[in-house]
Design a protein around this motif. Structure first.
Motif, PDB file in Angstrom:
ATOM      1  N   TRP A   1       0.850  -1.188   0.000  1.00 23.92           N
ATOM      2  CA  TRP A   1       0.000   0.000   0.000  1.00 23.92           C
ATOM      3  C   TRP A   1       0.886   1.238   0.000  1.00 23.92           C
ATOM      4  O   TRP A   1       1.884   1.283   0.714  1.00 23.92           O
ATOM      5  CB  TRP A   1      -0.871   0.012   1.254  1.00 23.92           C
ATOM      6  CG  TRP A   1      -1.685  -1.233   1.421  1.00 23.92           C
ATOM      7  CD1 TRP A   1      -1.299  -2.406   2.017  1.00 23.92           C
ATOM      8  CD2 TRP A   1      -3.013  -1.444   0.975  1.00 23.92           C
ATOM      9  NE1 TRP A   1      -2.315  -3.316   1.967  1.00 23.92           N
ATOM     10  CE2 TRP A   1      -3.383  -2.752   1.335  1.00 23.92           C
ATOM     11  CE3 TRP A   1      -3.939  -0.641   0.315  1.00 23.92           C
ATOM     12  CZ2 TRP A   1      -4.624  -3.285   1.048  1.00 23.92           C
ATOM     13  CZ3 TRP A   1      -5.179  -1.161   0.036  1.00 23.92           C
ATOM     14  CH2 TRP A   1      -5.516  -2.472   0.400  1.00 23.92           C
TER      15      TRP A   1
ATOM     16  N   GLY B   1       0.750   5.736  -0.216  1.00 23.98           N
ATOM     17  CA  GLY B   1      -0.037   6.967  -0.262  1.00 23.98           C
ATOM     18  C   GLY B   1       0.563   8.001   0.647  1.00 23.98           C
ATOM     19  O   GLY B   1       1.786   8.068   0.801  1.00 23.98           O
TER      20      GLY B   1
ATOM     21  N   SER C   1     -11.893   0.508   1.880  1.00 24.03           N
ATOM     22  CA  SER C   1     -13.080   0.786   1.069  1.00 24.03           C
ATOM     23  C   SER C   1     -13.199  -0.230  -0.062  1.00 24.03           C
ATOM     24  O   SER C   1     -12.265  -0.990  -0.338  1.00 24.03           O
ATOM     25  CB  SER C   1     -12.999   2.206   0.492  1.00 24.03           C
ATOM     26  OG  SER C   1     -11.980   2.270  -0.482  1.00 24.03           O
TER      27      SER C   1
ATOM     28  N   ASP D   1     -10.425  -0.363  -2.893  1.00 26.15           N
ATOM     29  CA  ASP D   1      -9.055  -0.659  -2.471  1.00 26.15           C
ATOM     30  C   ASP D   1      -8.295   0.561  -1.959  1.00 26.15           C
ATOM     31  O   ASP D   1      -7.114   0.745  -2.265  1.00 26.15           O
ATOM     32  CB  ASP D   1      -8.271  -1.349  -3.589  1.00 26.15           C
ATOM     33  CG  ASP D   1      -8.116  -2.839  -3.335  1.00 26.15           C
ATOM     34  OD1 ASP D   1      -8.582  -3.319  -2.282  1.00 26.15           O
ATOM     35  OD2 ASP D   1      -7.510  -3.518  -4.172  1.00 26.15           O
ATOM     36  N   VAL D   2      -8.941   1.390  -1.175  1.00 28.44           N
ATOM     37  CA  VAL D   2      -8.289   2.489  -0.481  1.00 28.44           C
ATOM     38  C   VAL D   2      -8.277   2.133   1.000  1.00 28.44           C
ATOM     39  O   VAL D   2      -9.315   1.809   1.574  1.00 28.44           O
ATOM     40  CB  VAL D   2      -9.016   3.835  -0.715  1.00 28.44           C
ATOM     41  CG1 VAL D   2      -8.408   4.923   0.152  1.00 28.44           C
ATOM     42  CG2 VAL D   2      -8.957   4.219  -2.183  1.00 28.44           C
TER      43      VAL D   2
ATOM     44  N   ASP E   1      -7.707   3.479   4.607  1.00 29.86           N
ATOM     45  CA  ASP E   1      -7.599   4.643   5.477  1.00 29.86           C
ATOM     46  C   ASP E   1      -7.043   4.187   6.811  1.00 29.86           C
ATOM     47  O   ASP E   1      -7.478   3.172   7.372  1.00 29.86           O
ATOM     48  CB  ASP E   1      -8.967   5.303   5.679  1.00 29.86           C
ATOM     49  CG  ASP E   1      -9.425   6.038   4.443  1.00 29.86           C
ATOM     50  OD1 ASP E   1      -8.637   6.843   3.909  1.00 29.86           O
ATOM     51  OD2 ASP E   1     -10.568   5.804   4.002  1.00 29.86           O
TER      52      ASP E   1
ATOM     53  N   ARG F   1      -4.097   7.973   3.818  1.00 28.42           N
ATOM     54  CA  ARG F   1      -4.898   7.255   2.823  1.00 28.42           C
ATOM     55  C   ARG F   1      -3.928   6.565   1.888  1.00 28.42           C
ATOM     56  O   ARG F   1      -3.099   7.201   1.247  1.00 28.42           O
ATOM     57  CB  ARG F   1      -5.785   8.228   2.070  1.00 28.42           C
ATOM     58  CG  ARG F   1      -6.601   7.558   0.984  1.00 28.42           C
ATOM     59  CD  ARG F   1      -7.732   8.425   0.584  1.00 28.42           C
ATOM     60  NE  ARG F   1      -8.821   8.068   1.500  1.00 28.42           N
ATOM     61  CZ  ARG F   1     -10.075   8.376   1.296  1.00 28.42           C
ATOM     62  NH1 ARG F   1     -10.408   9.090   0.246  1.00 28.42           N
ATOM     63  NH2 ARG F   1     -10.998   8.000   2.152  1.00 28.42           N
TER      64      ARG F   1
ATOM     65  N   ARG G   1      -3.241   3.486  -1.149  1.00 24.79           N
ATOM     66  CA  ARG G   1      -3.842   2.704  -2.238  1.00 24.79           C
ATOM     67  C   ARG G   1      -2.990   1.468  -2.500  1.00 24.79           C
ATOM     68  O   ARG G   1      -1.775   1.516  -2.401  1.00 24.79           O
ATOM     69  CB  ARG G   1      -3.935   3.534  -3.508  1.00 24.79           C
ATOM     70  CG  ARG G   1      -4.850   4.722  -3.347  1.00 24.79           C
ATOM     71  CD  ARG G   1      -5.097   5.432  -4.672  1.00 24.79           C
ATOM     72  NE  ARG G   1      -5.872   6.637  -4.454  1.00 24.79           N
ATOM     73  CZ  ARG G   1      -7.185   6.681  -4.250  1.00 24.79           C
ATOM     74  NH1 ARG G   1      -7.866   5.557  -4.236  1.00 24.79           N
ATOM     75  NH2 ARG G   1      -7.823   7.811  -4.054  1.00 24.79           N
TER      76      ARG G   1
END
Length: 183
Positions: free
Chosen positions: A39, A41, A153, A156-157, A159, A178, A180
């Protein structure tokens, strides 16, 4: 003397952040399946005792080797107002340990001399954790407690938010990011 790149891989299976390769995910890790991956971000870090807020970038890797735990590694870097990298920031490593009763353990070691043991629960695509204990070196910040939440979410985000009680301040929001999925 050789460099780390010269070292042969150990004679055991490598961990993987890709559920389509390597060993199958252990059944105990099913409540964490959606977290497995890489991930990337950014977010913001702030606290009453720092001159912030500051923007940061982050990469979180959650991987496994087929045993009943996941490996956690998160690296962050501070960004300037234009998004350029200023310098490396936080770095933590640890393990997610799902338990038969549905609870979670998260053990984290930070490069700043802090070790934390979190307990928590998994819900539908979200994970809430709070520290049971914090151990620190003599030179580390005085951290008393922390809380973390992760929520994924449908697109595929991931948080992520963290609250901390440290350096004489009660539990206060500290980090929000956040991320991704990149792999």
């Amino acid at each position: 003397m050789g460099t780390p790149d010269d070292l042969a891989a150990p004679p055991i299976p490598a961990d993987t952040a890709d559920l389509t390769t390597g060993p199958p995910l252990h059944d105990a890790c099913r409540p964490l399946r959606a977290l497995v991956g890489v991930w990337r971000g950014g977010g913001e870090v702030d606290y009453p005792t720092i001159d912030g807020p500051y923007r940061f970038g982050q990469q979180l890797t959650i991987s496994h080797d087929g045993r009943p735990f996941l490996r956690h590694e998160a690296r962050a870097w501070l960004l300037d107002a234009d998004g350029a990298v200023l310098r490396p920031a936080a770095w933590e490593t640890g393990w997610w340990r799902p338990q038969p009763d549905g609870s979670l353990e998260l053990l984290l070691s930070h490069c700043t001399g802090i070790q934390e043991l979190f307990y928590g629960e998994a819900a539908d695509r979200s994970w809430e954790l709070a520290t049971d204990s914090v151990v620190r070196t003599r030179t580390a910040k005085d951290v008393q407690a922390a809380q973390r939440s992760y929520a994924l979410s449908e697109d595929d985000v991931l948080d992520y938010a963290e609250h901390r009680a440290m350096v004489g301040v009660a539990m206060t929001p500290h980090v929000a990011a956040r991320l991704r999925r990149v792999r």
